[in-house]
Design an enzyme around this catalytic site. Structure first.
Site, short mmCIF file in Angstrom:
data_model
loop_
_atom_site.label_atom_id
_atom_site.label_comp_id
_atom_site.label_asym_id
_atom_site.label_seq_id
_atom_site.Cartn_x
_atom_site.Cartn_y
_atom_site.Cartn_z
N ASP A 1 0.85 -1.19 0.00
CA ASP A 1 0.00 0.00 0.00
C ASP A 1 0.89 1.24 0.00
O ASP A 1 1.73 1.39 0.87
CB ASP A 1 -0.89 -0.05 1.25
N ASN B 1 -0.39 4.53 -0.18
CA ASN B 1 -1.02 5.78 0.27
C ASN B 1 -1.78 5.67 1.58
O ASN B 1 -2.59 6.54 1.92
CB ASN B 1 -1.94 6.33 -0.83
N ASP C 1 -4.23 3.77 2.69
CA ASP C 1 -5.66 3.44 2.82
C ASP C 1 -5.87 1.96 3.18
O ASP C 1 -7.01 1.48 3.21
CB ASP C 1 -6.44 3.82 1.56
N ASP D 1 -1.63 -1.25 -3.89
CA ASP D 1 -1.95 -0.50 -5.10
C ASP D 1 -0.79 -0.53 -6.10
O ASP D 1 0.27 -1.09 -5.81
CB ASP D 1 -2.32 0.95 -4.74
N ASP E 1 -3.94 -10.31 -16.03
CA ASP E 1 -4.97 -11.30 -15.80
C ASP E 1 -6.14 -10.95 -16.73
O ASP E 1 -6.56 -9.79 -16.80
CB ASP E 1 -5.43 -11.23 -14.33
N ASP F 1 -8.17 -16.32 -16.91
CA ASP F 1 -9.00 -16.85 -15.84
C ASP F 1 -10.03 -17.86 -16.36
O ASP F 1 -10.74 -17.56 -17.33
CB ASP F 1 -9.73 -15.67 -15.18
N GLU G 1 -5.81 -20.66 -17.31
CA GLU G 1 -6.21 -21.35 -16.07
C GLU G 1 -7.29 -22.33 -16.47
O GLU G 1 -8.39 -21.94 -16.84
CB GLU G 1 -6.74 -20.35 -15.04
N HIS H 1 -3.17 -17.20 -5.62
CA HIS H 1 -4.07 -16.46 -4.72
C HIS H 1 -5.30 -17.27 -4.33
O HIS H 1 -6.13 -16.79 -3.56
CB HIS H 1 -4.49 -15.17 -5.42
N ASP H 2 -5.47 -18.48 -4.89
CA ASP H 2 -6.62 -19.33 -4.55
C ASP H 2 -6.23 -20.52 -3.68
O ASP H 2 -7.08 -21.34 -3.34
CB ASP H 2 -7.25 -19.92 -5.82
O1 TEU Z 1 -10.49 -19.34 -10.18
C1 TEU Z 1 -11.13 -20.38 -10.83
C2 TEU Z 1 -11.47 -21.49 -9.99
O2 TEU Z 1 -11.79 -22.55 -10.51
C3 TEU Z 1 -11.55 -21.24 -8.55
O3 TEU Z 1 -12.87 -21.29 -8.24
C4 TEU Z 1 -10.81 -22.18 -7.76
O4 TEU Z 1 -11.22 -23.48 -8.02
C5 TEU Z 1 -11.09 -21.87 -6.33
O5 TEU Z 1 -10.81 -20.53 -6.10
C6 TEU Z 1 -10.24 -22.69 -5.45
O6 TEU Z 1 -10.68 -22.49 -4.18
C7 TEU Z 1 -10.40 -18.15 -10.87
C8 TEU Z 1 -9.63 -17.15 -10.04
O7 TEU Z 1 -8.31 -17.61 -9.89
C9 TEU Z 1 -10.33 -16.93 -8.75
O8 TEU Z 1 -9.62 -16.07 -7.89
C10 TEU Z 1 -11.67 -16.33 -9.07
O9 TEU Z 1 -12.40 -16.19 -7.90
C11 TEU Z 1 -12.45 -17.19 -10.07
O10 TEU Z 1 -11.67 -17.62 -11.17
C12 TEU Z 1 -13.57 -16.39 -10.65
O11 TEU Z 1 -13.07 -15.39 -11.48
CA CA Z 2 -3.53 2.05 -1.30
#
Ligand code: TEU
Ligand code: CA
Length: 561
Positions: free
Chosen positions: A27, A29, A31, A35, A104, A205, A261, A334-335
């Site tokens: 971050d 700034n 908040d 960013d 993305d 995605d 993906e 991130h998932d």
């Molecule tokens: O994720 C696709 C997806 O299949 C996810 O649902 C995944 O199986 C799940 O997050 C696992 O717990 C993509 C993105 O990477 C995810 O962040 C998004 O939420 C999703 O698509 C919808 O855009």
């Molecule tokens: Ca920020």
């Protein structure tokens, strides 16, 4: 062994990609929200790590129902993240440092606040109506029994036109109708616009889900309340046709890294998506190795993966794609929860050494490795104390659906969330030991993992034996050694539940990779050709490569013949 034929060389096969989840990176700034200027500030840190490419999770305008994966304008930057000028500056500064930026691309769905959907909703005759998937109800109920990935039905009833729209993800993420040529045209022209700006590729995605089986048949109900849509939406009937069209209209005109993906992708499908012929994408993300520890309620489980199963799976992908398509290599994104807490050991004693072992195991394989922010520090899962601490829509919805229906007890569900929730990956990047881990001077949008006092970048960058320094070495090695990029992979000891051992071979070069996945000492009989040979990298004090090797807990050694 015969001369190994080198696959066609490409810069993106020789690169290491670093994924940034902008909301949680830095971050600038105060908040409390990461960013774009925060990313620009940290480019030198990434340069130091040595990565080649950034995959930037979505920074487009979005109401943030799913943290930017619900886009309301593909050609504008989310206000919280900055401006288009900030973006251009970041891109230029990255390029100055020799770092490329991959965007993305979220085009299976838009936000329900996207102008196309706002129009589409207005009437059955609206010119944008067929941009989305609208259906009549059946006997006063949803058009079919599909559940959304984020729980609940995959359909929302809309009073204005007395019809339902499909959303495979959240209610605020209506699925686009890719069968409509206008939708494809719009998406391709938007992509061309970004390419003209000078970006270096796309991570796409859930791109395997853009083509739905005609008739949208009911799915099987298993362990939950709704039918499983996946057989009818993953790798659907026209997906390859649409990607070939995208390739022709956009991708083939630029020199890009592209990665799809592909939830539900099989080897056969991957060979089409990521064929060496370059007709569709450069590579795919497959998820089989991430699904091995699923249980009765799919990902919501605390089952541990068996090493033999993991090896069998990764080896299948290594062997089957060689020479035909290109793999992407990842433990984290991130998932997914943090890999050191999942496949390694996040105790004080073994966190660093097991994080390095896992990194070795992955980075020595064939394919393009991805590092998710904080992975290079050995960041761990988070001690969430109550359901109120979660921000992730998937976690929150799943908690309510499973607990309220009585399918899973509160205690079990909390344990599953702490183990598997996507929020484990989304707590702020741990920059230093100061307040909020140096992520923000304000109040962070999501809690900070309290272990930042010990685990943080500032401490690790300057320490020669840190996880960071180890990743740096691994990344540099890949740049030096062609065998790591293109070499042939072969698994040894498939039956061992303790050791993951494989070789890589390219012409005269041969490497042996030995990884101990346990907290015990394990002995290993080294093949003759490697006895007494040079160690390329190892996560303990280097030992001599004797015939009978004793591996320490989570030890990893790479030997060159
Ligand atoms: O994720 C696709 C997806 O299949 C996810 O649902 C995944 O199986 C799940 O997050 C696992 O717990 C993509 C993105 O990477 C995810 O962040 C998004 O939420 C999703 O698509 C919808 O855009
Ligand atoms: Ca920020």
């Amino acid at each position: 062994m015969d001369e190994v034929k080198i696959m066609e060389k490409k810069w993106w096969k020789e690169s290491v990609v670093y994924q940034i989840y902008p909301r949680s990176f830095k971050d600038s700034n105060g908040d409390g929200i990461g960013d774009i200027n925060g990313i620009t500030e940290k480019l030198d840190y990434l340069k130091e790590l040595g990565i080649d490419v950034i995959w930037l999770s979505p920074v487009y305008q979005s109401p943030n129902d799913d943290n930017g994966y619900d886009i309301s304008d593909y050609q504008a930057i989310m206000e919280e993240f900055g401006t288009m000028e900030d973006f251009d500056r970041m891109l230029a500064e990255a390029h100055k440092r020799g770092i490329r930026i991959v965007m993305d691309l979220v085009v299976n769905h838009t936000s329900d606040e996207h102008a196309w959907f706002v129009e589409s909703k207005k009437s059955r005759e609206n010119p944008y109506r067929d941009y989305y998937i609208w259906r009549e109800g059946k006997d006063g109920k949803e058009p079919n029994n599909w559940g959304s990935v984020f729980n609940g039905s995959a359909w929302v009833y809309d009073e204005t036109t007395d019809m339902y729209y499909l959303h495979l993800f959240s209610k605020k993420q209506p699925d686009l109708n890719w069968d409509n040529p206008k939708v494809r045209e719009e998406v391709f022209s938007m992509m061309n616009w970004w390419c003209e700006k000078g970006i270096d590729g796309f991570r796409m995605d859930v791109i395997s889900m853009i083509s739905k089986v005609e008739g949208l048949p009911d799915g099987k109900v298993q362990g939950g309340l709704y039918g499983d849509a996946s057989p009818y939406v993953q790798n659907g009937p026209h997906v390859h046709e649409y990607l070939q069209e995208m390739n022709k209209e956009v991708l083939s005109k630029y020199d890009l890294l592209t990665v799809g993906e592909c939830a539900g992708v099989t080897i056969e499908e991957a060979k089409k998506y990521a064929s060496n012929k370059g007709t569709e994408l450069g590579m795919v993300f497959q998820f089989e190795h991430m699904d091995l520890d699923q249980g009765e309620f799919s990902k919501w489980s605390d089952k541990k993966v068996k090493l033999t199963a993991l090896k069998e799976n990764l080896t299948k992908w290594q062997n089957e794609l060689e020479g035909k398509a290109w793999n992407s290599l990842f433990w984290c994104n991130h998932d997914q929860p943090r890999v050191v807490s999942r496949f390694g050991n996040d105790s004080k004693e073994y966190r660093e050494v097991s994080a390095k072992m896992l990194a070795t195991c992955l980075h020595l394989m064939q394919g393009t490795p991805y590092v998710y922010q904080g992975e290079e520090l050995g960041m761990t899962n988070v001690p969430f104390a109550s359901v109120d601490e979660f921000k992730d829509i998937e976690s929150i919805n799943a908690y309510h659906e499973y607990v309220e229906s009585g399918l899973i007890s509160k205690e079990d569900m909390m344990r599953y969330l702490c183990y598997k929730s996507r929020d484990n990956a989304r707590t702020p990047m741990q920059w230093n030991a100061q307040k909020n881990a140096g992520f923000t001077t304000g109040t962070p949008w999501i809690k900070v993992n309290p272990n930042y006092v010990e685990i943080n970048a500032e401490e690790e960058v300057k320490r020669a034996d840190s996880v960071f320094s180890y990743y740096k070495k691994l990344i540099a090695l890949r740049h030096q050694e062609e065998v790591i990029v293109y070499g042939h992979y072969e698994l040894l000891l498939p039956e061992s539940e303790e050791l993951y051992v494989y070789t890589r071979e390219l012409n005269e070069e041969k490497l042996l990779v030995i990884c101990n996945f346990t907290d015990k000492e394990v002995s290993y009989a080294v093949p003759d050709e490697f006895v007494g040979k040079e160690i390329l990298i190892s996560n303990y004090e280097e030992q001599e490569i004797k015939q009978e090797l004793s591996l320490k807990p989570y030890e990893a050694i790479v030997v060159r013949r």
